[in-house]
Design a protein around this motif. Sequence first.
Motif, short mmCIF file in Angstrom:
data_model
loop_
_atom_site.label_atom_id
_atom_site.label_comp_id
_atom_site.label_asym_id
_atom_site.label_seq_id
_atom_site.Cartn_x
_atom_site.Cartn_y
_atom_site.Cartn_z
N VAL A 36 23.17 -0.87 122.18
CA VAL A 36 22.02 -0.38 121.42
C VAL A 36 20.87 -0.07 122.37
O VAL A 36 20.22 0.98 122.28
CB VAL A 36 21.56 -1.43 120.38
CG1 VAL A 36 20.25 -1.01 119.74
CG2 VAL A 36 22.63 -1.64 119.33
N LEU A 39 21.63 3.18 124.31
CA LEU A 39 21.65 4.45 123.59
C LEU A 39 20.32 4.79 122.91
O LEU A 39 20.11 5.91 122.50
CB LEU A 39 22.78 4.44 122.55
CG LEU A 39 24.18 4.46 123.14
CD1 LEU A 39 25.22 4.18 122.07
CD2 LEU A 39 24.46 5.81 123.79
N ASP A 41 17.09 4.15 119.98
CA ASP A 41 17.06 3.90 118.54
C ASP A 41 17.64 5.04 117.71
O ASP A 41 17.80 4.93 116.52
CB ASP A 41 15.64 3.54 118.07
CG ASP A 41 14.63 4.57 118.53
OD1 ASP A 41 15.06 5.62 119.02
OD2 ASP A 41 13.42 4.31 118.40
N TYR A 42 17.99 6.15 118.35
CA TYR A 42 18.56 7.26 117.61
C TYR A 42 20.08 7.13 117.47
O TYR A 42 20.74 7.94 116.84
CB TYR A 42 18.24 8.59 118.33
CG TYR A 42 17.48 9.58 117.49
CD1 TYR A 42 18.07 10.15 116.36
CD2 TYR A 42 16.19 9.96 117.82
CE1 TYR A 42 17.39 11.07 115.59
CE2 TYR A 42 15.49 10.88 117.06
CZ TYR A 42 16.10 11.44 115.95
OH TYR A 42 15.42 12.34 115.20
N ALA A 43 20.64 6.11 118.12
CA ALA A 43 22.10 6.02 118.22
C ALA A 43 22.76 5.76 116.88
O ALA A 43 22.29 4.95 116.09
CB ALA A 43 22.46 4.92 119.19
N THR A 44 23.86 6.44 116.65
CA THR A 44 24.63 6.18 115.44
C THR A 44 25.56 4.99 115.69
O THR A 44 25.84 4.64 116.83
CB THR A 44 25.51 7.40 115.09
OG1 THR A 44 26.39 7.64 116.19
CG2 THR A 44 24.67 8.63 114.84
N GLU A 45 26.03 4.40 114.58
CA GLU A 45 26.90 3.24 114.69
C GLU A 45 28.20 3.59 115.44
O GLU A 45 28.70 2.79 116.23
CB GLU A 45 27.22 2.70 113.28
CG GLU A 45 27.78 1.29 113.25
CD GLU A 45 26.83 0.24 113.82
OE1 GLU A 45 25.65 0.54 114.08
OE2 GLU A 45 27.29 -0.90 114.04
N ARG A 47 28.61 5.80 117.86
CA ARG A 47 28.34 5.88 119.29
C ARG A 47 28.22 4.47 119.88
O ARG A 47 28.71 4.20 120.95
CB ARG A 47 27.06 6.69 119.56
CG ARG A 47 27.22 8.17 119.45
CD ARG A 47 28.09 8.73 120.58
NE ARG A 47 27.44 8.65 121.87
CZ ARG A 47 28.02 8.20 122.97
NH1 ARG A 47 29.25 7.74 122.92
NH2 ARG A 47 27.38 8.18 124.11
N VAL A 48 27.53 3.59 119.13
CA VAL A 48 27.34 2.22 119.62
C VAL A 48 28.70 1.54 119.77
O VAL A 48 29.00 0.93 120.79
CB VAL A 48 26.43 1.42 118.67
CG1 VAL A 48 26.39 -0.04 119.06
CG2 VAL A 48 25.01 2.00 118.69
#
Lengths: 313, 509
Positions: A36, A39, A41-45, A47-48
């Motif tokens: 997290v 990546l 705060d814009y990261a999608t679940e 991608r995480v």
Amino acid sequence: MLTYLARRLVLAPITIIGLIAVVFVLVRLMPGDPAVTMLGDYATEERVTALRVEMGLDKPWYVQFIVYIGKLVRGDFGESMRMQKDVSWLIASFFPPTLLLATSAMAIAVLFGVTSGIFAAFFHNTKLDYGTSILAVTAYSAPAFWLGLMALFVFGIRLRWFPITGSGSGGSPLDVLRHLILPAGALGLRQAALISRMTRTSVLQTLQEDYVRTARAKGLDNTRVLVKHALRNALIPIVTIMGLTLGVLLGGTVVTEVVFSRPGLGKLLVTSVTTRDFQTLQGLVVVWGSIVIAINLAIDMVYSLIDPRIRYQ
Amino acid sequence: MRKWHYLRGVSCLVMVLVFSLVLMNAATFAARDPSTIVVRLMGDISTLDPGNVKNVNDMFIATNIYASLVRYIPGTSEIEPDLASSWEISDDGLEFLFHLREGLQFHKGYGPVTADDVKFTLDRIVEGKMVQASYLTAVDSVEVIDDLTVMIRLTSFDSAFLSKLAYRPGFIVSRKAVEELGDDFSLNPVGCGAYEFVSWLPGETVTLKAFAQYHDVQPAIQNVIFRVVTDETAAAFAIETGELDIAVVRSQETIDRFKNDPAFNVDVTPGTSIRMLVMNTSRKPFDDVRVRRAVAHAIDRDTLQAILGDTVVVTDQLFTPAFFGYTPDVMIYDYDPAEARSLLKEAGYPDGFDLQITSTQLAPWPDLMPVVEQNLKDIGIKATVNYLEHAAYNSWRRDGDYAMTVMPLGRPPHPDFLLAYSFVISQYPPGGNLSYYDKIDSLVEAARAETYEDLSRELYQVIQKKLSYDVPVVPIGYQAVVAVMQSDVKGYLPGILNGFWARYLYYED
């Protein structure tokens, strides 16, 4: 002696593995997901999750641990998530300024500590002794960051004697020295105080030994009694404290590097914690731990050089 | 008395050393190189690859190295041409045709900037799933028409698309450089902006020099040294000694130190990075709009402003005039504890309730949350705040398990960035819709897809009104961008997008 050394050398890696195990578990217990943080705060679940798999963080910690140790044995410290660079490369680029700072602080601590300690002992219960004691206790009571800020304020801002940011790297050796004096002084002063007190006590004790009285009775002058007979025997506790000091100084670089805006391992460590850069954090602990273990070993070896009565089996 | 000689020897040596250094310093401090400026960097860089930059330190450097097809007029939400001299948008808004300027060059002899580099830049981010990929989800394809013409096709119209190209994802990189340098590109960047990269000393400095073939006005200052000074006090000291020429600072203490000193100038500009209190509308007690309005009425903004000083511009609205489509004509909740209490009573909470608020430790929250806590207590809500270190907070909030929390969010001044991230269903936690708000999805879609600008603007105004009625969040304020500089440094234009533009700076004679 040699068997002792060999035994210690075999034990050292085991100590380091134990150390890594503790750190390994601790960083993973720390709240905050490196994927997290990496990546943003814009990261999608998805991608995480994908990144966690990529980093191997989805596996149980002991599997990660075995993989890490396996790599470490081959000299691979892994890759920093934050920088996407080899951790060994990162540590190598941040190591020189920290080493320079710690050794300079050490030199200051030993130079001022031992000298003032000897004089305080030799002139004990005089004004010189009291003065040194007051200075030493004051210096020892002051936290490194406070000393640093005061040094910045007095010598950097008021007097403008020294620059206050950076390490001068890329400049001339003189430039590096100018940037070094304040932080090394601020870092070393506290340890100088400790060494000074230790030296004073130790020298005072030896000065009361029978062999010193004998030496004096033989008609030797004060200097020869001090240097030849008292000092060498007083060295054991002093060397011990010096060994501990280098460990403390390496740790102390964390604060000093921040206050004096110097690059180095200390700052790298802080950044690695706040960004949850596990690989760099682990790499730093390995390097730091190895240094401390090496110093302790070296000190033990030095004992037998100072005092031939000490034998290792 | 040989021992005295030893002491004398040591002290003499030390004195000589100190004084010689002092003498040599006198010369160094006096001289100021008019072709060089030293800028504070708040932390070390992690990457200068624009596809992956995400923190303010990386952005400070990247905005000087790179240029994009279009750019913001500094300090506004207006777009102007940069690498593209002009562009055409098809009637359905799905095709953007950009015409590049002639004679554009990359740094370090990497050759001309072509349409192929634009295609490469965008494709690389999308295909490589780089950090910036989330901004380019609407991109369908990028086609090279000829060397200086490039067509970007979208799957659906995105009224914020030009804004996105002017932001991080749009920084054009050289295909040749990326392919040649591989992994090394991230710390040996090649762009076509006003300054080219010279060197990075880990943890210490990043040095840039003016790019002679820059397509726009040549910068006045030839060399820019970004110096890493993490500690705020150390930064204040360094400004005072002149070791830093200009520094973005964060604390009121630093601002006060320089505000009334004629040797320095302080620039305070409201940014576009908002701080808000978030209420979980999916569970009690904040599923009731009356309770949310009560909270909005409870916040004493005058006290907050007094405490936060110049560092935050306290607001009662979600957007500032800097945003596209801003309207002041929304529901405003004045500080009115009596009204708040009666709203609570109406909602069935005459005695208030217990409330646990989790906040990040990042500034300015630890300064402002005690006020919020007290304000809520004043209307009967027994609030307690606990703080998490920022990285821990960021992971914690993804679970969405809270009644109230806080949210800091920095985005460009086009409303779509904030709305599409924080107020649509698809962004329920772990996404950015921390309040589980579900009332404006279709409006946000419509506003984004509206090709007629005035209509799009009007839709954004409707959204602002709707949000002010529903209060899923209580806006607290906008983080100000505060810069302190030596008084002879002129031309500073604040970067509202976490950037820094050295090319406008010059020294006054």
